[in-house]
Design a protein around this motif. Structure first.
Motif, PDB file in Angstrom:
ATOM      1  N   LEU A  85       0.817  -1.214   0.000  1.00  0.00           N
ATOM      2  CA  LEU A  85       0.000   0.000   0.000  1.00  0.00           C
ATOM      3  C   LEU A  85       0.849   1.262   0.000  1.00  0.00           C
ATOM      4  CD1 LEU A  85      -2.808  -1.275   2.334  1.00  0.00           C
ATOM      5  CD2 LEU A  85      -3.165  -0.300   0.062  1.00  0.00           C
ATOM      6  N   LYS A  86       0.329   2.258  -0.690  1.00  0.00           N
ATOM      7  CA  LYS A  86       0.996   3.556  -0.839  1.00  0.00           C
ATOM      8  C   LYS A  86       0.085   4.644  -0.299  1.00  0.00           C
ATOM      9  CE  LYS A  86       2.997   1.965  -5.227  1.00  0.00           C
ATOM     10  NZ  LYS A  86       3.122   2.266  -6.686  1.00  0.00           N
ATOM     11  N   PRO A  87       0.651   5.779   0.099  1.00  0.00           N
ATOM     12  CA  PRO A  87      -0.198   6.883   0.580  1.00  0.00           C
ATOM     13  C   PRO A  87      -1.281   7.270  -0.433  1.00  0.00           C
ATOM     14  CG  PRO A  87       2.074   7.307   1.143  1.00  0.00           C
ATOM     15  CD  PRO A  87       2.080   6.078   0.275  1.00  0.00           C
ATOM     16  N   GLU A  88      -0.988   7.170  -1.709  1.00  0.00           N
ATOM     17  CA  GLU A  88      -1.986   7.527  -2.718  1.00  0.00           C
ATOM     18  C   GLU A  88      -3.131   6.525  -2.827  1.00  0.00           C
ATOM     19  OE1 GLU A  88       1.355   7.286  -3.128  1.00  0.00           O
ATOM     20  OE2 GLU A  88       1.848   6.492  -5.121  1.00  0.00           O
ATOM     21  N   ASP A  89      -3.046   5.416  -2.114  1.00  0.00           N
ATOM     22  CA  ASP A  89      -4.167   4.479  -2.045  1.00  0.00           C
ATOM     23  C   ASP A  89      -5.203   4.894  -1.006  1.00  0.00           C
ATOM     24  OD1 ASP A  89      -1.781   1.845  -2.450  1.00  0.00           O
ATOM     25  OD2 ASP A  89      -3.141   2.622  -3.988  1.00  0.00           O
ATOM     26  N   THR A  90      -4.879   5.923  -0.234  1.00  0.00           N
ATOM     27  CA  THR A  90      -5.812   6.422   0.769  1.00  0.00           C
ATOM     28  C   THR A  90      -7.100   6.888   0.112  1.00  0.00           C
ATOM     29  OG1 THR A  90      -4.051   7.071   2.294  1.00  0.00           O
ATOM     30  CG2 THR A  90      -6.179   8.195   2.521  1.00  0.00           C
ATOM     31  N   ALA A  91      -8.223   6.339   0.567  1.00  0.00           N
ATOM     32  CA  ALA A  91      -9.522   6.658  -0.030  1.00  0.00           C
ATOM     33  C   ALA A  91     -10.609   5.914   0.734  1.00  0.00           C
ATOM     34  CB  ALA A  91      -9.556   6.246  -1.496  1.00  0.00           C
ATOM     35  N   VAL A  92     -11.849   6.248   0.407  1.00  0.00           N
ATOM     36  CA  VAL A  92     -12.971   5.405   0.818  1.00  0.00           C
ATOM     37  C   VAL A  92     -13.191   4.392  -0.298  1.00  0.00           C
ATOM     38  CG1 VAL A  92     -15.395   5.312   1.436  1.00  0.00           C
ATOM     39  CG2 VAL A  92     -14.010   7.271   2.153  1.00  0.00           C
ATOM     40  N   TYR A  93     -13.240   3.131   0.079  1.00  0.00           N
ATOM     41  CA  TYR A  93     -13.396   2.048  -0.893  1.00  0.00           C
ATOM     42  C   TYR A  93     -14.832   1.526  -0.854  1.00  0.00           C
ATOM     43  CZ  TYR A  93      -8.422   1.906  -1.832  1.00  0.00           C
ATOM     44  OH  TYR A  93      -7.143   2.238  -2.232  1.00  0.00           O
TER      45      TYR A  93
END
Length: 114
Positions: A85-93
């Protein structure tokens, strides 16, 4: 009553892993194409991965090789294994079911941060 309930989100450090789950009820999962989307504030919801009724799959370029989508029709479950996982994967899924009708879950927050 149709429901899609996501779970498994949380806070993880960069390079870590999470497994998201989507529990489906009220419809026959095997007849639906299933997808995971994600959304960050101010941006459109984007497709992350899909798994079709044929068990074929699709991944966005940004997650290819790191994420794996799977389904268990007998348990009415869909999963998204997220590695590296990368910081840019931060999101609501969000979990989405598509056939003649379309259903969405309420989402689960994933935060990748040190």
């Amino acid at each position: 009553q149709v429901q899609l309930v996501e779970s498994g989100g949380g806070l993880v450090q960069p390079g870590g892993s999470l497994r998201l789950s989507c529990a489906a009820s009220g419809f026959t999962l095997r007849n639906y194409h299933m997808s995971w989307y994600r959304q960050t504030p101010g941006k459109e919801r984007e497709l992350v991965a899909s798994i079709f009724t044929t068990n074929g799959d699709y991944y966005a370029d940004s997650v290819k090789g790191r994420f794996t989508i799977s389904r268990d029709n007998g348990k009415n479950m869909v999963y998204l294994q997220m590695n590296g996982l990368k910081p840019e994967d931060t999101a609501v899924y969000f979990c989405k079911a598509t056939a003649i009708q379309t259903y969405w879950g309420q989402g689960t927050q994933v935060t990748v941060s040190s």
